[in-house]
Design a protein around this motif. Structure first.
Motif, PDB file in Angstrom:
ATOM      1  N   HIS A  11       0.860  -1.180   0.000  1.00 48.34           N
ATOM      2  CA  HIS A  11       0.000   0.000   0.000  1.00 48.34           C
ATOM      3  C   HIS A  11       0.893   1.224   0.000  1.00 48.34           C
ATOM      4  O   HIS A  11       1.759   1.359   0.864  1.00 48.34           O
ATOM      5  CB  HIS A  11      -0.914   0.013   1.234  1.00 48.34           C
ATOM      6  N   THR A  47      -8.836   6.015   1.861  1.00 45.36           N
ATOM      7  CA  THR A  47      -9.708   6.293   2.997  1.00 45.36           C
ATOM      8  C   THR A  47      -8.837   6.483   4.238  1.00 45.36           C
ATOM      9  O   THR A  47      -7.619   6.446   4.171  1.00 45.36           O
ATOM     10  CB  THR A  47     -10.679   5.116   3.226  1.00 45.36           C
ATOM     11  N   TYR A  49      -6.985   5.329   7.442  1.00 42.85           N
ATOM     12  CA  TYR A  49      -6.411   4.073   7.884  1.00 42.85           C
ATOM     13  C   TYR A  49      -5.335   4.336   8.929  1.00 42.85           C
ATOM     14  O   TYR A  49      -4.827   5.448   9.077  1.00 42.85           O
ATOM     15  CB  TYR A  49      -5.840   3.263   6.713  1.00 42.85           C
ATOM     16  N   PRO A  74     -15.558   3.221   8.952  1.00 47.21           N
ATOM     17  CA  PRO A  74     -14.852   1.938   8.861  1.00 47.21           C
ATOM     18  C   PRO A  74     -13.414   2.104   9.351  1.00 47.21           C
ATOM     19  O   PRO A  74     -12.845   3.192   9.273  1.00 47.21           O
ATOM     20  CB  PRO A  74     -14.886   1.620   7.360  1.00 47.21           C
ATOM     21  N   HIS A  76      -9.533   0.635   9.013  1.00 46.25           N
ATOM     22  CA  HIS A  76      -8.590  -0.190   8.255  1.00 46.25           C
ATOM     23  C   HIS A  76      -7.266  -0.220   9.006  1.00 46.25           C
ATOM     24  O   HIS A  76      -6.676   0.823   9.277  1.00 46.25           O
ATOM     25  CB  HIS A  76      -8.367   0.377   6.853  1.00 46.25           C
ATOM     26  N   PHE A  78      -3.471  -1.682   8.801  1.00 47.92           N
ATOM     27  CA  PHE A  78      -2.423  -2.287   7.988  1.00 47.92           C
ATOM     28  C   PHE A  78      -1.221  -2.571   8.877  1.00 47.92           C
ATOM     29  O   PHE A  78      -1.079  -1.994   9.961  1.00 47.92           O
ATOM     30  CB  PHE A  78      -2.008  -1.355   6.839  1.00 47.92           C
ATOM     31  N   ASN A  94     -17.279  -1.124  10.898  1.00 49.24           N
ATOM     32  CA  ASN A  94     -16.639  -2.312  10.334  1.00 49.24           C
ATOM     33  C   ASN A  94     -15.141  -2.201  10.551  1.00 49.24           C
ATOM     34  O   ASN A  94     -14.568  -1.121  10.417  1.00 49.24           O
ATOM     35  CB  ASN A  94     -16.932  -2.439   8.841  1.00 49.24           C
ATOM     36  N   PHE A  96     -11.425  -3.767   9.371  1.00 48.11           N
ATOM     37  CA  PHE A  96     -10.692  -4.534   8.378  1.00 48.11           C
ATOM     38  C   PHE A  96      -9.246  -4.663   8.857  1.00 48.11           C
ATOM     39  O   PHE A  96      -8.525  -3.672   8.914  1.00 48.11           O
ATOM     40  CB  PHE A  96     -10.720  -3.844   7.014  1.00 48.11           C
ATOM     41  N   HIS A  98      -5.903  -6.057   7.819  1.00 50.58           N
ATOM     42  CA  HIS A  98      -5.269  -6.516   6.584  1.00 50.58           C
ATOM     43  C   HIS A  98      -4.104  -7.461   6.882  1.00 50.58           C
ATOM     44  O   HIS A  98      -3.598  -7.512   8.000  1.00 50.58           O
ATOM     45  CB  HIS A  98      -4.842  -5.298   5.767  1.00 50.58           C
TER      46      HIS A  98
END
Length: 168
Positions: A11, A47, A49, A74, A76, A78, A94, A96, A98
């Motif tokens: 990313h 977005t 993160y 949301p 995220h 990483f 939510n 996420f 990764h």
């Protein structure tokens, strides 16, 4: 510049080039007989993160690309040098997680997730900790992947004790 071991996605934040035309090149240097493979390339508006640039405190704005996520945002996560750590009451939508990343709920955490957890780094990706006084609590609508749960077992009257564990 990004690096991949062919198992984790790369990313790259291109915010500094906003409004500019950029060229993305994939350079292959052969080593150990590996073949070049490029697939699933996605380019889109970034977005919010976790960057973890300052420390592991989830509520520190300096650790996020835009700002600390609110209840309807949301999340995220990483893989970074600093693993995000929540040890308080918190509401999320939510989540996420990764590949290669971890999210830790400390022993005092009481986290409500009104959406779903997508753990692509299981079981190490989601970790609920415990100590002699408390254990992390999580209420959620569903999880994809596994998690690691700690349980603190204490002795009863100086002897080995036991505790029945079960899912609700």
């Amino acid at each position: 510049t990004g690096f991949s071991n062919h198992f984790e996605p790369v990313h790259i934040n291109l915010d500094q080039y906003a409004g500019s035309s950029i060229r993305i090149a994939f350079v292959f240097e052969e080593s150990n007989g590996y073949a070049l493979s490029i697939d699933d390339v996605n380019i889109g508006a970034a977005t919010n993160y976790w960057t973890g640039t300052e420390n592991n405190i989830f509520t520190n704005p300096a650790n996020w690309r835009l700002d600390v996520p609110q209840a309807n945002d949301p999340v995220h996560i990483f893989k970074t040098l600093n693993t995000p750590f929540i040890n308080e009451d918190y509401y999320l939508l939510n989540v996420f997680i990764h590949p290669g990343a971890t999210l830790i709920f400390g022993p005092q955490a009481k986290v409500r997730i009104d959406g779903h957890i997508f753990n692509e780094s299981d079981p190490e990706g989601l970790w609920l900790q415990a100590d002699e006084n408390s254990g992390a609590m999580m209420i959620n609508d569903g999880i994809t992947g596994n998690a690691t749960f700690e349980y603190y077992a204490s002795a009863f009257n100086g002897k080995h004790g036991w505790q029945l564990l079960s899912a609700p």
